[in-house]
Design a protein around this motif. Structure first.
Motif, mmCIF file in Angstrom:
data_model
loop_
_atom_site.group_PDB
_atom_site.id
_atom_site.type_symbol
_atom_site.label_atom_id
_atom_site.label_comp_id
_atom_site.label_asym_id
_atom_site.label_seq_id
_atom_site.Cartn_x
_atom_site.Cartn_y
_atom_site.Cartn_z
ATOM 1 N N VAL A 31 0.850 -1.192 0.000
ATOM 2 C CA VAL A 31 0.000 0.000 0.000
ATOM 3 C C VAL A 31 0.883 1.239 0.000
ATOM 4 C CG1 VAL A 31 -1.726 1.316 1.293
ATOM 5 C CG2 VAL A 31 -1.843 -1.190 1.243
ATOM 6 N N PHE A 32 0.599 2.175 -0.896
ATOM 7 C CA PHE A 32 1.349 3.431 -0.922
ATOM 8 C C PHE A 32 0.756 4.377 0.118
ATOM 9 C CE2 PHE A 32 1.863 7.777 -2.821
ATOM 10 C CZ PHE A 32 3.237 7.885 -2.584
ATOM 11 N N LEU A 33 1.553 4.756 1.109
ATOM 12 C CA LEU A 33 1.089 5.667 2.149
ATOM 13 C C LEU A 33 1.253 7.129 1.744
ATOM 14 C CD1 LEU A 33 2.581 3.881 5.297
ATOM 15 C CD2 LEU A 33 0.281 3.641 4.318
ATOM 16 N N GLY A 34 2.360 7.432 1.057
ATOM 17 C CA GLY A 34 2.605 8.800 0.627
ATOM 18 C C GLY A 34 4.099 9.088 0.602
ATOM 19 N N GLN A 35 4.426 10.346 0.426
ATOM 20 C CA GLN A 35 5.815 10.786 0.432
ATOM 21 C C GLN A 35 5.877 12.152 1.085
ATOM 22 O OE1 GLN A 35 6.821 10.758 -3.729
ATOM 23 N NE2 GLN A 35 5.710 12.625 -4.186
ATOM 24 N N MET A 36 7.085 12.587 1.397
ATOM 25 C CA MET A 36 7.215 13.906 1.997
ATOM 26 C C MET A 36 6.784 14.979 0.987
ATOM 27 S SD MET A 36 8.005 13.193 4.996
ATOM 28 C CE MET A 36 8.384 14.808 5.667
#
Length: 314
Positions: free
Chosen positions: A79-84
Motif C-alpha cells: 500500500v502506498f502511504l505517501g511521500q514527503m
C-alpha cells in the motif's frame, strides 16, 4: 455547533502525519513503480498484531524494499502511504504473516504493538502517525479480502485505496468508523465512567460509535443517555484524533448536562459518577486516595479531561 478550536487543545498521538498521499497518482502504475524503487523508498511492515521495526536508537519504522520482500512482504500487495511534501522518502506498507514468536527471532528487527510503541514514545509523532495510517489500511485489506456483494475474492487497486471484484465488478473502499467521545459537564463537575475493558482504577469520558442518519451532537446525546441516563443539551466539537485500533476517528466533544441523576447501563459500564475538579486533579496527578486515574496521554480522553481541569474550555 462551532468550529474546532485547535488553539485550546494540545497535540495528540497519531495526529501529525506529514505525508503527501498523492491520491492523484494512485492509478499510475509507472509513477508508483518509480516511487517504490527509489533509493530512499521505505516499507512499513505489520503483522496481525505488531509493527516490525528496525533496531536502533531510535528504532526505524521503514525497511528497504529488498529487506521487506526478504521478510515475506508481497510486492503486489504493498500500500502506498505517501511521500514527503518535497517528493522525497516514499513510504509504503506491507503485511507479514508472522507470529510474535517469529518476530522475536528476527535479526536486526523487533516487533511491538502500536499501542505500546506509542505509550513508550519510542518513535516520533510523525512516525507514529504514519504507522497509524499503515495499520488501519492493512487491517482493512486483511478483513476485506472477499467481495461483500458476491463473496468472491477481490483484488487491490489504486495503490491500496480500493478493492475490486473481478467477478461482479463490485468496488470497495477503506472505511473509517467515527466515534464520539464526550466530556459531559455539570458546572464544576465532570461525568466519568469505567468500561470493563479498562485497567483497574482508570476512569474516562464516555464514548460510543455514531450511527447512520445522526449528527455528531445527536450521537453524543444518545450515547450519554444510553450509558449513563444523563440528558445532554448543547454540544460542541473540541478536537478529533485518528485511532488505529483498528480504524476509528475519535470526535472529542463537550456537552452540558441538563440533568444529573445517573442511571448506569451495567452492560456498558461497571462504574459511573460525577467528579468535582479537586477529585479530577487527584486522578491526574496520581494522588487519588482510591488509586483512581485517567487514561494515558496517548488517548484523546486524557487531553479532554486535562484540558477541562486546566480551564482551557468552558
Amino acid at each position: 455547533m462551532t468550529a474546532v478550536d485547535t488553539s485550546i487543545f494540545p497535540a495528540m498521538s497519531f495526529c501529525d502525519n506529514p505525508l503527501d498521499r498523492c491520491s492523484e497518482h494512485r492509478s499510475d502504475a509507472a509513477w508508483l513503480e518509480a516511487r517504490l524503487t527509489a533509493e530512499d523508498a521505505r516499507v512499513v511492515l505489520c503483522t496481525s498484531s505488531q509493527i516490525v521495526l528496525r533496531s536502533g536508537e531510535p528504532p526505524l519504522i521503514g525497511h528497504t524494499l529488498e529487506a521487506a520482500l526478504s521478510l515475506g512482504a508481497s510486492r503486489e500487495e504493498l500500500v502506498f502511504l505517501g511521500q514527503m511534501p518535497d517528493g522525497t522518502a516514499p513510504l509504503f506498507a506491507g503485511a507479514l504473516e508472522m507470529s510474535e514468536d517469529d518476530t522475536a527471532t528476527l535479526e536486526g528487527c523487533f516487533g511491538m504493538d502500536l499501542r505500546t510503541l506509542a505509550l513508550k514514545r519510542l518513535v516520533s509523532e510523525p512516525d507514529l502517525s504514519a504507522l497509524a495510517q499503515a495499520r488501519a489500511m492493512l487491517h482493512w485489506h486483511k478483513s476485506h479480502l472477499f467481495c461483500a456483494r458476491c463473496g468472491k475474492q477481490s483484488d487491490m487497486r489504486d495503490a491500496g485505496y480500493r478493492r475490486e471484484c473481478s467477478s461482479c465488478g463490485g468496488q470497495h473502499f477503506p472505511r473509517t468508523d467515527p466515534v464520539v467521545i464526550m466530556l459531559v459537564t455539570d458546572g464544576d463537575k465532570l461525568l466519568l465512567g469505567r468500561p470493563p475493558r479498562l485497567a483497574t482504577g482508570v476512569f474516562t469520558t464516555l464514548a460510543g460509535f455514531m450511527e447512520p442518519g445522526e449528527t455528531i451532537e445527536q450521537a453524543v446525546q444518545r450515547e450519554t443517555m444510553e450509558e449513563a441516563g444523563i440528558p445532554v443539551g448543547d454540544v460542541r466539537i473540541l478536537a478529533n484524533q485518528p485511532w488505529p485500533f483498528p480504524a476509528n476517528l475519535m470526535l472529542g466533544c463537550i456537552g452540558h448536562a441538563t440533568g444529573t441523576e445517573i442511571a448506569m447501563d451495567a452492560n456498558e459500564l461497571e462504574a459511573c459518577r460525577w467528579c468535582d475538579r479537586a477529585e479530577v486533579g487527584q486522578m491526574i496527578d496520581g494522588t487519588h486516595p482510591a488509586g483512581d486515574r485517567i487514561p494515558p496521554a496517548l488517548s484523546i480522553a486524557h487531553h479532554l479531561i486535562t484540558g477541562w481541569y486546566e480551564g482551557r474550555y468552558a
